[in-house]
Structures are given as structure tokens and as C-alpha cells.
Design an enzyme around this catalytic site. Structure first.
Site, PDB file in Angstrom:
ATOM      1  N   GLU A 193     -13.082  -4.017   0.288  1.00 45.03           N
ATOM      2  CA  GLU A 193     -14.058  -3.501   0.877  1.00 45.03           C
ATOM      3  C   GLU A 193     -13.807  -2.394   1.898  1.00 45.03           C
ATOM      4  OE1 GLU A 193     -14.437  -8.064   0.414  1.00 45.03           O
ATOM      5  OE2 GLU A 193     -12.929  -6.563   0.589  1.00 45.03           O
ATOM      6  N   LEU A 194     -12.711  -2.440   2.383  1.00 38.64           N
ATOM      7  CA  LEU A 194     -12.491  -1.437   3.457  1.00 38.64           C
ATOM      8  C   LEU A 194     -12.471  -0.120   2.766  1.00 38.64           C
ATOM      9  CD1 LEU A 194     -11.568  -0.737   6.333  1.00 38.64           C
ATOM     10  CD2 LEU A 194      -9.001  -1.178   5.611  1.00 38.64           C
ATOM     11  N   LYS A 195     -12.056   0.110   1.687  1.00 40.63           N
ATOM     12  CA  LYS A 195     -11.959   1.336   0.982  1.00 40.63           C
ATOM     13  C   LYS A 195     -13.402   1.668   0.702  1.00 40.63           C
ATOM     14  CE  LYS A 195     -11.489   3.179  -3.783  1.00 40.63           C
ATOM     15  NZ  LYS A 195     -10.817   4.437  -3.623  1.00 40.63           N
ATOM     16  N   ASP A 245       7.028  12.435 -15.505  1.00 42.41           N
ATOM     17  CA  ASP A 245       6.741  12.239 -14.209  1.00 42.41           C
ATOM     18  C   ASP A 245       7.542  11.180 -13.653  1.00 42.41           C
ATOM     19  OD1 ASP A 245       4.854  14.111 -13.962  1.00 42.41           O
ATOM     20  OD2 ASP A 245       3.296  12.911 -13.834  1.00 42.41           O
ATOM     21  N   CYS A 305       6.876  13.255  -5.854  1.00 41.68           N
ATOM     22  CA  CYS A 305       6.185  13.488  -4.907  1.00 41.68           C
ATOM     23  C   CYS A 305       6.212  12.626  -3.485  1.00 41.68           C
ATOM     24  CB  CYS A 305       4.451  13.478  -5.117  1.00 41.68           C
ATOM     25  SG  CYS A 305       3.998  11.913  -6.160  1.00 41.68           S
ATOM     26  N   TRP A 309       6.710   1.171  -9.891  1.00 36.18           N
ATOM     27  CA  TRP A 309       5.468   1.205  -9.478  1.00 36.18           C
ATOM     28  C   TRP A 309       4.705  -0.275 -10.217  1.00 36.18           C
ATOM     29  CZ3 TRP A 309       3.064   6.773  -9.181  1.00 36.18           C
ATOM     30  CH2 TRP A 309       3.659   7.369  -7.928  1.00 36.18           C
ATOM     31  N   HIS A 318       8.067  15.567 -12.171  1.00 38.31           N
ATOM     32  CA  HIS A 318       7.326  15.749 -10.998  1.00 38.31           C
ATOM     33  C   HIS A 318       7.541  14.739 -10.170  1.00 38.31           C
ATOM     34  CE1 HIS A 318       4.142  16.596  -8.261  1.00 38.31           C
ATOM     35  NE2 HIS A 318       3.559  15.405  -8.421  1.00 38.31           N
ATOM     36  N   CYS A 352       0.278  17.791  -6.616  1.00 35.22           N
ATOM     37  CA  CYS A 352       0.049  16.603  -7.105  1.00 35.22           C
ATOM     38  C   CYS A 352      -0.979  16.668  -8.151  1.00 35.22           C
ATOM     39  CB  CYS A 352      -0.052  15.298  -6.198  1.00 35.22           C
ATOM     40  SG  CYS A 352       0.758  13.829  -6.817  1.00 35.22           S
ATOM     41  N   HIS A 383      -4.117  16.147  -1.468  1.00 36.79           N
ATOM     42  CA  HIS A 383      -4.458  14.737  -0.739  1.00 36.79           C
ATOM     43  C   HIS A 383      -5.422  14.946   0.196  1.00 36.79           C
ATOM     44  CE1 HIS A 383      -0.936  13.490  -3.291  1.00 36.79           C
ATOM     45  NE2 HIS A 383      -1.521  12.511  -3.289  1.00 36.79           N
TER      46      HIS A 383
END
Length: 753
Positions: free
Chosen positions: A16-18, A593, A638, A555, A636, A721, A689
Site C-alpha cells: 500500500e505504501l508504494k 548480469d 550496479c 536475489w 553488468h 542500469c 533511477h
């Protein structure tokens, strides 16, 4: 014995915050509406934690973007160009986080880096000679009062002074520039909170788990000596650490005139040993025994035996770090019960703390029995083919032939690219239409033929645009992919996927890490179809786009029943199969990547190679070791600091590497120059970004800075990116400016070559 947590996920059960923050950015709701929403969300979370039975509840762990940025704003660590913007305090805050380009001015976002060994990112405070430290914000006080008004006594949290000083960047300044005023203002925070009725404050000091020696050790001692001198309030102070152990300062820490010490018993390899050497009776040990970074159930027997072995008189059962690093709750997932029972997300970890507390008090034998039964049987069956393949690997399987220098000559003749070749990192904007169509296909709302037609249309459109603006090496745009890790996991054996397992990466950006459930293998090609299609549509080279094995592991939520090395090698073999299939199908440049290579690097330098790089770098080499010399391998990386591991990166033996460097002021260039870096490099000429569109001249200036440090023949020109999160208009405008800037600089340097 009581219970606590270090922090709780602030994004909300359903992000919800997003969604509300992004509505505010699009001017769809007012600032007052956003603030009201946030206030209600905080209350909801405090009540959830309280109702779960947690005794000591934190506040100020909420943030609209980042807690380090919150601390910087609290102490007025704000660059003058942002202060000068005629914006509300909240909009200036977002300008620091995202940059601002509008009728009120033009400022770049603050540099952004990985938060220690996690996939969370923090904004780097900038200290100048004239930085005026003073209390500027009221957030920490307001949120404590909100909770108090709701009938909940909380422990306000704040990035500690040693960590804040250590993470900041200094411009014609140093820690001494702000030291006295910063310490004084921390004391003012203590006094104001005490006046409000706060009983504790939590100072987060993760910097203490790194190497704390020499000047750094002296700074720590000096900070806390001054901070605690002549303490004038009854506010109790908890120094909270996480992500490792505090072996360099343990004795100093436990002898400070503070009231509590928070230690990580999961990633802190020496934490138990340190505590067993002695812990003072007049202090509280906040024992981080429930893992805040992974989603597997806690093994109660091990945890209880650990707690019983500790000599501390006063123990609070806690998490190893903030729970913002795990998803909100398992309740919204659709896993079968025999799978779901092995998982604990943030909300379930609250239950684990209460059950461990109850078992230690002799009150919940049923929970102890259930947990014991969970760990008695093997969770998964081994895949014998995978284990045989791993066991058969030889040293030569990790080495590519011929040498980098020989390959460079072969590839130069093969590709005939101009000097300063241009490309992008891989993804193009994932519009609502793209996401909606992918969801329709996933839910069987459209046929495979309809979905393929949609994807082909998008690829055709973006290939033509790339050709029209003159990019040299093209990409297909990755419209079929939801996430650079999840997409591969969905096509590999051994993975599970949550429906709503979102974790904050930075700001409103969330990731949904897949779960490595068992042995990993590839049973069919993953990316060949669309890479081959795109290459058939153009005479220019189209890069194949893959995610590397270390990033896929880092990830994901990894297994805890086998080593990370073994899991990574399994993934590397699966990606190797994909690389070779791309090559067989005419893909001449393949980008693999490793965005997260630095992420799990041990926080202590003495552990870098033995605990990580000695297997992570070979795992990457394994992926591309069998390709032909004329196949060019790109990688890549980042949003991390790479300057101190340049030799290891060079040892990856890729042909070309692109770094995020624009938001860190191209600092990596000096390190590349010092290490005589041999690979071709694309340092990233603008920050994707931020929604800002860099001008041609701005990008030209960046290119000149790069070729002043790196031989022009080794430089690639690219964004820093992928463009997945940007809008179409800003993405196209920025890349068009990039291409034009490269052409103009290319013409300038042509005579020099």
C-alpha cells in the site's frame, strides 16, 4: 525474558505504501492524503506487532524512502541546492531521493548504495564544509507520539552516529567537520524523547560488524565517549548491531554506560563465542536469534540450546536484523500446506519469537513438538543428475580460452564496431499495457499466439527505434520478463515463487525474491526464442540477456540445508546451458548480469576471498568458459562499491563490463586506472533511477571524464542500469541524448585515435 524486533516491513501487506506514494508523485492525491494514509499504516503495523504479543515495539522504522535519508534530514544534512528549491519539506525529501527537474529547479538525486550485504539501498548523506548540523525534522518525535496516543509504548529507532558518520560522503570536509554538532544534536534527540515519555532509544550501528580498527576504532570510541558523557536523561540506550559480529569492539561495547546491546546470532559467526566470554549483569542482551533475512522456519531446539548457553542475566529475544528484508506474511500465499509449513515471513517471525519465549518458560510444549517434527524429516529429495554434474567439474571447466587479449582482437575484427560503441543495459519500460498483457497470459486470459504477437510487436517497435537513433548494439527489451531473477527461476527446476512475497529494494521499488527449494537444473531453453527472433529482425547485433548465477542466488531466498557455494554452482551450470544455446542460435554478444556480486561480500575484508570470492568468481567463469573466442561476454554490476574488489572483477574474465557509476560520481574510474584494468568498460553515463532527462552536454561531459581515465578504445557508452522502471518518454529522450552525445564525442576524438 521478553521479546522485541529491530524493525518491521513498512511497505504494507499489499504494498500500500508504494501505491499511495506513487499516486502522490503523479499528483493524484494531496500531501495531506498521503500523510494520513501513512499515519494509519503505522498504527496498523504497531497494533499488529502488539497483538502478536511482542513486548518491546520499535517506532521510526517507517520511512517514505529510506531511514538513512531520514536521519540526514533530521540533522539538516541537506545540500544547499536542495534547500534552495521552493518546495514543501516532503517534496524536498523526495528531491533528495529521486532528483527534481521542474519549474522550481534541477537537482540530481543523492548517491544510492547497497545497505551492507542486502538488496536494500540507502541514500548516501553528503557532508560539506558548511553543512549546518541542527535539528531540522520532527519525524522521530511525531511517530513516537502517534504510537503513544494509540496506547502503544514504543522504542524509537535511529541510525547511530558512528554509522551515520561512516556512511556519509565528505566534500572538502571530514567527520571532524560536523562531529561536535552532530553529537550535541543526538543528545537533543535523547532529551526531547525523554520529555515525551520514551523509555528507550535504539541506535542502529551496523557499521560495528565491519573491520573496526585504527582511525575507525578511534572514531567509535570518541563518538560514544562524547555522546554518553554527562548523560542527563533517564532514557535507556540500546546500541543495536546486525549483519555480523562485533569482535573488534565487543569489550568496549559491553563496557559503555549504555543499557542494552543488540547482537546478531545468525550472521555473527563469533557472536555466541563473544557473549560466552562474558556479558555484564547490568545490561540487557537483545539476542538476534530469529533470522530477519531469510524465510525458513526457526529451528527451536537449536535456538533454545543457544539461549540457555548464554551467560547473560537479562535477555530479550529479538530478530537478527529488521524484518524489512523478508515479505510481510505467508498468509496470502497459495503454497500447499506441506510446503508452507517450512516458511516464516515477517508476521510469522513474531509468532516464532513468542513461541520460543513460551517454550523457554515451559508453557508451550505443543509448539516445541510441532517444530521438532518439522525438522526430523528431509525436506526435499536430491537430484542425482545435478549432484553428479557438480562432482565431475574439473579446474579447466572454470577457465575460458584463449586469453582476454587474444579474444579482444578476434572480436574487434568480427564486430567492426565504432569507437565509443553505444548500447543499453537490457530492459525497456514495463508499461501498464505490458504488465497487464503478461498477467492476462499468466491467468489464461489470452492464448499463447496472442501473447507472442503482442511481444513480437513490442520488440519490433523498439528495435526500429534503436536503429533509427543509431544505437550500435541493440537489445530486445525483455518485455516477456517480470523480474531479472524471478523470470529465470520460473524456468529452472528447484524454485518456488510466492504470490505476494514483496521486499523493499529502495523507495517504492520492491522485489519478489524466488525461493530456492531444491536442487537447480535447466530442463529447456529460457531466453533463446525471443533473442533469436530479435536478431532475425535486424542486421545489427542484438545482445542476449541473462542473469548470472551469483545474482540469481543473492536475489533469491537461499537454501539453508546446503552451502551457498553448492547452490551457486548448480545455478551456474544451468545458465551455462543457456549461454551455449544462445551461441548456437546466432547470438554473438551475451550479457550475463551480476548486479548483486558485491551484495553478499562479507563485511570483514579478511573473509572476502575465503568465504565468498573464491567460489563466486569461478561460478561466473563456469557460465561462459565454453563459448567461442568470437562470442563476446558482457556483464553488468550496479549500486554497490566495487573499487576495492577490482582485481576479483577482472578475474571474472568477461570481455566487457558495465558499472553503475553515474550516481557515485564516477569514483570507480580511478580504481580502474590504478589497477590497469584490462576489460572494456561501460561506466554508465546517466542515472536511470531518477526521472531526470540528462542533456546532451551533460552526457558529453560525463563521457569526457571517463575517457580522461580509461583508454577511449576500451569505453562503451550506456545508461547505468536497465530502463524497466522508467516511463517511455523519459527513457527514449535520455537514450537519444546518450546516442547524440556519443556521436559528438566520437567525432571529437576520431583524429586522436
Amino acid at each position: 525474558m521478553t521479546t522485541s524486533i529491530i524493525g518491521f516491513p513498512r511497505i504494507g501487506e499489499n504494498r500500500e505504501l508504494k501505491f499511495n506514494t506513487e499516486k502522490y508523485w503523479r499528483n493524484e492525491i494531496t500531501e495531506a492524503e498521503l500523510q494520513d494514509f501513512a499515519k494509519n499504516l503505522r498504527k496498523e503495523h504497531w497494533e499488529l506487532v502488539k497483538n502478536a504479543g511482542i513486548d518491546d515495539i520499535p517506532s521510526n522504522d517507517f520511512s517514505f524512502f529510506d531511514n538513512t535519508l531520514d536521519a540526514a534530514v533530521l540533522f539538516n544534512i541537506i545540500p544547499d541546492n536542495v534547500k534552495a528549491l521552493d518546495l514543501s519539506p516532503l517534496d524536498r525529501y523526495f528531491a533528495l531521493a529521486r532528483g527534481y527537474h521542474g519549474d522550481k529547479g534541477d537537482v540530481k538525486a543523492l548517491p544510492m548504495k547497497k545497505w551492507y550485504n542486502t538488496n536494500y539501498h540507502y541514500l548516501v548523506p553528503q557532508i560539506y564544509e558548511d553543512t549546518d548540523i541542527k535539528l531540522n525534522g520532527t519525524k522521530i518525535f511525531d511517530e513516537y507520539q502517534e504510537a503513544k496516543d494509540a496506547g502503544i509504548q514504543t522504542r524509537p529507532t535511529l541510525v547511530g552516529p558512528f554509522t551515520l558518520l561512516s556512511l556519509s560522503e565528505y566534500h572538502d570536509s571530514k567527520p571532524d567537520t560536523i562531529f561536535d554538532k552532530l553529537v550535541d544534536n543526538y543528545k537533543q534527540v535523547f532529551a526531547k524523547l525523554a520529555d515525551q515519555g520514551a523509555e528507550w532509544i535504539q541506535l542502529d550501528e551496523p557499521e560495528l560488524v565491519k573491520d573496526v580498527t585504527g582511525e575507525k576504532y578511534d572514531l567509535f570510541i570518541r563518538v560514544y565517549k562524547e555522546l554518553l558523557k554527562d548523560k542527563q536523561t533517564n532514557l535507556k540506550i540500546l546500541v543495536q548491531t546486525y549483519f555480523g559480529d562485533v569482535r573488534d569492539v565487543y569489550d568496549d561495547l559491553i563496557n559503555l554506560p549504555i543499557d542494552g546491546v543488540g547482537l546478531d546470532f545468525h550472521e555473527g559467526r563469533k557472536t555466541a563465542e563473544l557473549v560466552k566470554s562474558g556479558f555484564p549483569d547490568d545490561k540487557v542482551l537483545f539476542a538476534g536469534v530469529v533470522n530477519g533475512k531469510n524465510i525458513w522456519r526457526n529451528h527451536y531446539e537449536d535456538t533454545i540450546n543457544l539461549i540457555k548457553s548464554l551467560p547473560a542475566k537479562n535477555i530479550v529475544l529479538s530478530t537478527s536484523c529488521s524484518l524489512l528484508h523478508v515479505p510481510f506474511t505467508i498468509e496470502n500465499e497459495e503454497f500447499p500446506e506441506d510446503i508452507k509449513k517450512h516458511f516464516a515471513f515477517a508476521k510469522e517471525k513474531l509468532t516464532e519469537l513468542k513461541e520460543i519465549q513460551a517454550i523457554l518458560s515451559g508453557k508451550d510444549q505443543a509448539a516445541e513438538t510441532r517444530n521438532k517434527e518439522l525438522f526430523e524429516k528431509p525436506r526435499v529429495k536430491e537430484d542425482p543428475k545435478v549432484h553428479e554434474r557438480v562432482a565431475s567439474l574439473q579446474d579447466d571447466d572454470f577457465t575460458r580460452h584463449p586469453s582476454l587479449e587474444e579474444r579482444a582482437k578476434i572480436q574487434k575484427a568480427e564486430f567492426k564496431l565504432p569507437v565509443l560503441p553505444t548500447t543499453t543495459i537490457g530492459s525497456f519500460p514495463q508499461t501498464k499495457e505490458v504488465r497487464k498483457t503478461r498477467a492476462q497470459f499468466r491467468k489464461h486470459g489470452i492464448t499463447q499466439e496472442e501473447y507472442d504477437k503482442f511481444l513480437a510487436g513490442h520488440i519490433d517497435e523498439w528495435l526500429k527505434w534503436q536503429e533509427d537513433i543509431g544505437l550500435d548494439v541493440l537489445v530486445h527489451g525483455e518485455f516477456e520478463r517480470n523480474d531479472m531473477v524471478e523470470y529465470f527461476g520460473q524456468n529452472l527446476d528447484g524454485y518456488l515463487f510466492s504470490k505476494n512475497g514483496w521486499v523493499q529494494s529502495y523507495g517504492t521499488r520492491g522485489v519478489k525474491p524466488p525461493i530456492i527449494w531444491g536442487d537447480v537444473a535447466r530442463n529447456k531453453p529460457i531466453t533463446v526464442k525471443w533473442s533469436k527472433y530479435a536478431q532475425s529482425k535486424t542486421d545489427k547485433i542484438v545482445k542476449g540477456m541473462l542473469t548470472g548465477p551469483v545474482t540469481i542466488l543473492n536475489w533469491s531466498f537461499p537454501r539453508e540445508d546446503i552451502s551457498k557455494r553448492e547452490s551457486t554452482i548448480q545455478i551456474a551450470l544451468a545458465i551455462q546451458d543457456e549461454v551455449l544455446d544462445l551461441e548456437k542460435n546466432g547470438i554473438k554478444i551475451i550479457q550475463i548480469d551480476e548486479a548483486a556480486l558485491r551484495e553478499k561480500l562479507p563485511l570483514r575484508k579478511s573473509d572476502w576471498y575465503s568465504e565468498y570470492l573464491d567460489w563466486a568468481i569461478p561460478a561466473f567463469r563456469l557460465v561462459h568458459s565454453k563459448v567461442k573466442p568470437e562470442t563476446q561476454i558482457h556483464t553488468h554490476m550496479c549500486y554497490s562499491e566495487f573499487t576495492d574488489i577490482i582485481p576479483a572483477i577482472q578475474n571474472m574474465d568477461a570481455d566487457v563490463i558495465s558499472f553503475e557509476a553515474s550516481r557515485s560520481n564516477l569514483e570507480i574510474l580511478d580504481a580502474l586506472q590504478a589497477e590497469h584494468f584490462k576489460l572494456q568498460v561501460g561506466p554508465g553515463v546517466y542515472d536511470i533511477h531518477s526521472p531526470r532527462i540528462p542533456s546532451v552536454d551533460e552526457i558529453k561531459n560525463t563521457i569526457h571524464k571517463i575517457i580522461d581515465k580509461v583508454p577511449v578504445q576500451k569505453v562503451w557508452i550506456n545508461p547505468d542500469c536497465g530502463l524497466k522502471t522508467r516511463g517511455i518518454k523519459e527513457a527514449k529522450a535520455s537514450v537519444e541524448n546518450l546516442t547524440e552525445a556519443a556521436k559528438e564525442v566520437r567525432a571529437e576524438v576520431k583524429e586522436e585515435i
